[in-house]
Design an enzyme around this catalytic site. Structure first.
Site, mmCIF file in Angstrom:
data_model
loop_
_atom_site.group_PDB
_atom_site.id
_atom_site.type_symbol
_atom_site.label_atom_id
_atom_site.label_comp_id
_atom_site.label_asym_id
_atom_site.label_seq_id
_atom_site.Cartn_x
_atom_site.Cartn_y
_atom_site.Cartn_z
ATOM 1 N N HIS B 65 0.815 -1.172 0.024
ATOM 2 C CA HIS B 65 0.082 0.040 0.100
ATOM 3 C C HIS B 65 0.976 1.158 0.069
ATOM 4 O O HIS B 65 2.044 1.203 0.661
ATOM 5 C CB HIS B 65 -0.955 0.023 1.059
ATOM 6 N N ASP B 67 1.060 4.119 1.336
ATOM 7 C CA ASP B 67 1.559 4.818 2.786
ATOM 8 C C ASP B 67 2.704 3.950 3.362
ATOM 9 O O ASP B 67 3.095 4.392 4.222
ATOM 10 C CB ASP B 67 0.443 4.941 3.449
ATOM 11 N N HIS B 141 -4.773 -9.119 5.564
ATOM 12 C CA HIS B 141 -5.147 -7.560 5.183
ATOM 13 C C HIS B 141 -5.520 -7.718 3.734
ATOM 14 O O HIS B 141 -5.768 -8.847 3.237
ATOM 15 C CB HIS B 141 -3.523 -6.677 5.262
ATOM 16 N N ASP B 212 -0.241 -3.480 8.979
ATOM 17 C CA ASP B 212 -1.454 -3.672 8.926
ATOM 18 C C ASP B 212 -2.274 -5.085 8.564
ATOM 19 O O ASP B 212 -1.892 -5.816 7.689
ATOM 20 C CB ASP B 212 -1.942 -2.951 7.261
ATOM 21 N N HIS B 270 0.767 3.245 13.516
ATOM 22 C CA HIS B 270 -0.372 3.221 12.509
ATOM 23 C C HIS B 270 -1.659 3.842 12.885
ATOM 24 O O HIS B 270 -2.566 3.115 12.894
ATOM 25 C CB HIS B 270 -0.493 1.968 11.839
HETATM 26 ZN ZN LIG Z 1 -2.509 -1.010 4.235
#
Ligand SMILES: [Zn+2]
Ligand SMILES: [Zn+2]
Lengths: 309, 309
Positions: B65, B67, B141, B212, B270
């Site tokens: 992802h 980020d 995830h 995540d 996070h």
């Molecule tokens: Zn993520």
């Protein structure tokens, strides 16, 4: 019409200057913002401004060096996440589409708006609408690099209501036609030519953005009569040899262009990290000896471009 | 052995938290620094630390992802520009190599050091040297996401010089052999077994990084007995449904793992931008009701991992 610098450094971010990006705010004119280059952390800089990413409708990329493009994927993702953004167009050299598409694809980012890519090749007009034209020209950098000239079209003169008063033109479409310079017939048979009631048209403004390049004639063509010229100034005059070797310009080169091509306001940007603090000011001083209306651009500086005439 | 948080936010950068990155400083142990995820502007955050990019020898990417990866190309470029960096290895899910290679290729960046890619697939050991092992396991995830467990090997006990004194072992290789637990014969014929002169071995430390994911059993396997567990905590306990929907965890999930798996110190990271200021502190409070040794991680926070025993 306002510009705001989001990153004024060269090559790598430093504590004082982020890598390249500048916003051209056309909020009154188009309710849009255009970006010129998107270095890494441009979206972070935007957090310290009043810019809403969804207002960004066009992004112009001068060249594909990392310090000019690595902020694109993050900005595009955040613009999507924040919603409400209309279509976006990216103008840039070959490869920019591949970079953005790969970044979004690998990160599984499905942006909520369409992205159109216009790959720069030839010099000339790359965008036109009712009020603006954008021209590009190839510069002289180690890799293909393009400058931009944004031209605001002249605005038609205002209707002179005083002069018009005695004709009792009703509010509505007839007034609109006069404003557009058309000829109308009133209910009592009188014929009026719009041109007789319009003030002088107001000339448009010109903004020229010159990122990484050696001195080259196409810069002058883009900068001619510009209200604002943003010109890279990676080095000072003394380091001209280094500038040449690395395909860059000096503050002296920038000032000479501004003088020769009748620019109103020059901004020096893309400043090497070697010139920090006072030595940054020296670039400005040196340029001012050649072109008085020179300013050293700093991150988040804004400049409102005054109307002409 | 020290950790430093370079970005503790989720999804997008905010004024308070940058997107994900954490540094594991192994300067005393290996003279290296390892990064876990590289969100956009990680290199900007590094400017505010004592981290030298050339010391970064390994980068572990949890998932692709944006980020968590958009800061990679810029960091790799700057690491090259600053010179002196040895080889670098990137561990990450399929696609991470394509993202980095395309970014460097489009930007014509030729880095000055070799980059090796290790693509994560199976759970298990992904790295081992004389003093460290790194294990990975697949989490839960929306896209493939991996957790990491860094295990410091037990350090052999120190030579007990007091006990050894009367044997007059000469300085040099014989002492080294004893230290390694070997058996030696002195010039006078005496035989000494290293094990008789070694103190207790010192257990190594364990650091677990869980980005995540939804709660899933493999988290516990990675976190068992960890000295430090860095666990995503995108939401608070009340927003557990949202966490589930978006494939994330809450501060309560993190605290439960820490309790069940005998963690020493838990860091919540996070953190969604919805929890700013005091409401961030609430995540910490809520987790502490379940696991006392919980800290909310903030950008640039450091934590020195104490030796055991
Ligand atoms: Zn993520
Ligand atoms: Zn360049």
């Amino acid at each position: 019409m306002e510009i705001q610098f989001l990153g004024t450094g060269a090559g790598q971010p430093s504590k004082n200057r982020n890598v390249s990006s500048v916003a051209l705010k056309l909020l009154d004119e188009l309710n849009q913002i255009w970006l010129f280059d998107v270095g890494e952390a441009t979206q972070h800089q935007i957090l310290n401004t009043n810019i809403r990413p969804r207002k960004i409708s066009k992004i112009f990329i001068s060249h594909n060096h990392g310090d000019h493009i690595f902020g694109l994927p993050g900005l595009l993702s955040s613009r999507s996440f924040q919603g409400d953004g209309g279509p976006l167009t990216i103008y840039g050299p070959a490869g920019i589409d591949q970079f953005v598409k790969t970044s979004l694809q690998v990160s599984r980012t499905k942006v909520s708006y369409p992205i159109k890519y216009i790959i720069l090749k030839e010099n000339g007009l790359i965008y036109e609408d009712d009020s603006f034209q954008v021209f590009t020209a190839r510069l002289d950098h180690r890799i293909p690099s393009y400058g931009f000239r944004v031209v605001e079209k002249p605005r038609p003169g205002e209707l002179m209501m005083d002069k018009l008063a005695k004709y009792n033109v009703p509010n509505g479409p007839l007034l609109g036609k006069l404003k557009a310079g058309e000829t109308i017939t009133l209910s009592d048979g009188q014929v009026l030519d719009g041109h007789d009631f319009l003030g002088k048209p107001r000339p448009g403004r010109i903004v020229t953005i010159i990122y990484d390049t050696r001195p080259t004639p196409s810069i002058g063509e883009l900068a001619e009569d510009a209200d604002v010229l943003i010109h890279e100034s990676t080095f000072n005059g003394q380091d001209a040899k280094m500038a040449h070797r690395y395909f860059h310009s000096t503050c002296v080169d920038a000032a000479k262009v501004a003088t020769k091509h009748h620019v109103h306001q020059l901004f020096l940007s893309h400043i090497s990290a070697r010139y920090i603090g006072q030595s940054g000011r020296e670039l400005e001083k040196e340029a001012r000896r050649i072109f008085k209306n020179t300013r050293l651009a700093n991150d988040l500086d804004s400049y409102n471009i005054p109307m002409k005439g």
